[in-house]
Design a protein around this motif. Structure first.
Motif, PDB file in Angstrom:
ATOM      1  N   LEU A  73      47.408  39.826  50.315  1.00 28.05           N
ATOM      2  CA  LEU A  73      47.163  41.225  50.910  1.00 28.05           C
ATOM      3  C   LEU A  73      45.743  41.827  50.504  1.00 28.05           C
ATOM      4  N   ARG A  74      45.272  42.618  50.983  1.00 31.20           N
ATOM      5  CA  ARG A  74      43.964  43.594  50.457  1.00 31.20           C
ATOM      6  C   ARG A  74      44.469  45.057  50.831  1.00 31.20           C
ATOM      7  N   CYS A  75      45.578  45.617  50.458  1.00 24.44           N
ATOM      8  CA  CYS A  75      45.952  46.721  50.614  1.00 24.44           C
ATOM      9  C   CYS A  75      45.313  47.939  50.247  1.00 24.44           C
ATOM     10  N   GLN A  76      44.755  48.889  51.123  1.00 25.93           N
ATOM     11  CA  GLN A  76      43.844  49.942  50.630  1.00 25.93           C
ATOM     12  C   GLN A  76      44.145  50.702  49.484  1.00 25.93           C
ATOM     13  N   TYR A  77      45.600  50.706  49.305  1.00 26.86           N
ATOM     14  CA  TYR A  77      46.042  51.719  48.178  1.00 26.86           C
ATOM     15  C   TYR A  77      46.447  50.854  46.966  1.00 26.86           C
ATOM     16  N   CYS A  78      46.236  49.562  46.996  1.00 24.67           N
ATOM     17  CA  CYS A  78      46.292  48.753  45.847  1.00 24.67           C
ATOM     18  C   CYS A  78      45.897  49.276  44.529  1.00 24.67           C
ATOM     19  N   HIS A  79      46.714  49.602  43.707  1.00 19.17           N
ATOM     20  CA  HIS A  79      46.462  49.839  42.373  1.00 19.17           C
ATOM     21  C   HIS A  79      45.762  48.848  41.132  1.00 19.17           C
ATOM     22  N   ASN A  80      46.184  47.732  41.440  1.00 14.35           N
ATOM     23  CA  ASN A  80      46.015  46.567  40.576  1.00 14.35           C
ATOM     24  C   ASN A  80      44.906  45.327  41.258  1.00 14.35           C
ATOM     25  N   PRO A  81      43.824  45.809  41.603  1.00 15.26           N
ATOM     26  CA  PRO A  81      42.835  44.858  42.510  1.00 15.26           C
ATOM     27  C   PRO A  81      42.375  43.701  41.492  1.00 15.26           C
ATOM     28  N   ASP A  82      42.601  43.733  40.271  1.00 15.49           N
ATOM     29  CA  ASP A  82      42.432  42.461  39.468  1.00 15.49           C
ATOM     30  C   ASP A  82      43.474  41.533  39.544  1.00 15.49           C
ATOM     31  N   THR A  83      44.784  41.869  40.302  1.00 17.65           N
ATOM     32  CA  THR A  83      45.814  41.048  40.434  1.00 17.65           C
ATOM     33  C   THR A  83      45.590  40.082  41.795  1.00 17.65           C
ATOM     34  N   TRP A  84      44.283  40.441  42.539  1.00 20.75           N
ATOM     35  CA  TRP A  84      44.275  39.857  43.939  1.00 20.75           C
ATOM     36  C   TRP A  84      43.907  38.239  43.599  1.00 20.75           C
ATOM     37  N   HIS A  85      43.272  37.933  42.669  1.00 22.09           N
ATOM     38  CA  HIS A  85      42.741  36.472  42.347  1.00 22.09           C
ATOM     39  C   HIS A  85      43.504  35.852  41.203  1.00 22.09           C
ATOM     40  N   LYS A  86      44.227  34.794  41.398  1.00 24.03           N
ATOM     41  CA  LYS A  86      45.140  34.099  40.434  1.00 24.03           C
ATOM     42  C   LYS A  86      44.282  33.656  38.984  1.00 24.03           C
ATOM     43  N   SER A  87      43.153  33.588  39.198  1.00 26.80           N
ATOM     44  CA  SER A  87      42.382  33.211  37.985  1.00 26.80           C
ATOM     45  C   SER A  87      41.992  34.260  37.028  1.00 26.80           C
ATOM     46  N   ASN A  88      42.187  35.526  37.521  1.00 33.29           N
ATOM     47  CA  ASN A  88      42.090  36.502  36.699  1.00 33.29           C
ATOM     48  C   ASN A  88      43.290  36.747  35.626  1.00 33.29           C
TER      49      ASN A  88
END
Length: 284
Positions: A73-88
Motif C-alpha cells: 500500500l501507499r497510504c497518503q497518511y503513511c508515517h513510515n514511508p521507509d517501510t515501503w521497501h523490504k530492502s530498507n
C-alpha cells in the motif's frame, strides 16, 4: 518535528535500500527486492525496521512489537514511508530474532501481553512472520498481527491459528476512497475480514481519521456497517491523523500529499466514534 533515532518513528535506510532506489523509476513503485523469496528455516532472513519493547497500544498487555519492512500500500497518511521497501530493513535470522524475543517472555506473560508483528505490511514477509508466530506460540505467548489484510490470502487457515488477534486496518469503506487513500483495491481486505469472522478469529478494527480524506460521513457509515457485520470484532480503534511522518518524506525527497492537513478536532473524532457506537460496537 524531530525524528527519533530509534523506534517506530525512526528513519531507517539500508545500503541495499539505497541501491534499490537508485535503480528504480520512482520511490513509490514496487522494487524487485520487495518480493518474498522462498527459503528454508535455516537460511530464512527477516528484514526489520525496528523493535519496541513495552508498548501498550499494539494489543493487550505489554507488547514486544516487531516492525517488518515492505508494504504493497501507499497510504497518503503513511508515517513510515521507509517501510515501503523490504530492502530498507535490517536483515536478521530467525533464531536471532527468537533469541531477542525470548529475553522478555516472562514479563510479557506476567503482563498478559505478548508479541505483535507490524510493518509495513508484515504478511509481505509471510515465511518469516509465520515462523516467528509459530515459535512464539511454542513459548506460550499471545500473538497479534497488525495488518491491512491486502495479502491475507497468503495465510493458510493453519497459520491463522497461531495468530490470537488481528489488528485489522480498514482504511475506508467506499471502494473509490480506499483506492485514492492507498493505491490498492478494498475487496481483498474485506475478503480477509470475512474469512477471519467465519473462522472465529478475533479482531480489533483500526480506522485512521484524516480530515478531508477519510472523514466523510457516508464513508464512515460503510466502515461501521462492515465492522458490525463481523462477528469476532472485539473493539474499534479510531486513530487520529498526525504529522509525525512529514520529516521522513522531506528527507526521502518524495511528495507528502497531506502537508497542510491538520489533525482531526475533538468534535470530529467524537462524531466518528458515535457512528461506530450506534452499531453497538465498543469504540476507543
Amino acid at each position: 518535528m524531530r525524528i527519533p533515532e530509534d523506534g517506530r518513528y525512526a528513519l531507517h535506510l539500508s545500503q541495499a535500500g539505497v541501491h534499490a532506489r537508485a535503480a528504480a523509476h520512482s520511490y513509490s513503485e514496487a522494487y524487485p527486492s520487495d518480493e518474498e523469496t522462498r527459503e528454508d528455516e535455516e537460511s530464512l532472513l527477516g528484514y526489520v525496521h525496528s523493535i519496541e519493547v513495552g508498548s501498550t497500544v499494539d494489543g493487550p498487555g505489554i507488547r514486544f512489537v516487531l516492525f517488518l519492512t515492505g508494504c504493497p500500500l501507499r497510504c497518503q497518511y503513511c508515517h513510515n514511508p521507509d517501510t515501503w521497501h523490504k530492502s530498507n530493513g535490517r536483515p536478521i535470522k530467525l533464531n536471532q530474532m527468537m533469541s531477542k524475543i525470548g529475553k522478555y517472555v516472562k514479563v510479557l506473560r506476567i503482563s498478559q501481553g505478548g508479541l505483535t508483528i507490524s510493518g509495513g505490511e508484515p504478511v509481505l514477509q509471510h515465511g518469516f512472520a509465520t515462523r516467528v508466530f509459530r515459535r512464539a506460540k511454542e513459548l506460550g505467548l499471545h500473538t497479534c498481527l497488525d495488518t491491512c489484510g491486502r495479502l491475507g490470502e497468503r495465510l493458510t487457515d493453519e497459520e491463522l491459528l497461531d495468530i490470537d488477534l488481528n489488528l485489522l486496518d480498514i482504511k475506508s469503506g467506499d471502494p473509490e476512497t480506499y483506492q485514492r487513500v492507498t493505491g490498492q483495491p478494498l475487496e481483498p481486505t474485506l475478503q480477509y475480514a470475512r474469512r477471519l469472522s467465519d473462522l472465529g478469529r478475533k479482531m480489533w478494527i483500526r480506522y485512521v481519521l484524516v480530515p478531508g480524506l477519510t472523514d466523510a460521513y457516508d464513508n464512515i457509515e460503510k466502515v461501521a456497517d462492515i465492522a458490525a457485520s463481523l462477528r469476532t470484532v472485539e473493539r474499534v480503534e479510531i486513530l487520529r491523523f498526525h504529522q509525525m511522518g512529514m520529516e521522513k518524506y522531506h528527507k526521502l525527497k518524495i511528495p507528502y500529499p497531506l502537508e497542510n492537513t491538520e489533525p482531526p478536532t475533538p468534535e470530529l473524532t467524537e462524531r466518528v466514534r458515535g457512528q461506530f457506537r450506534s452499531r453497538g460496537l465498543t469504540v476507543f
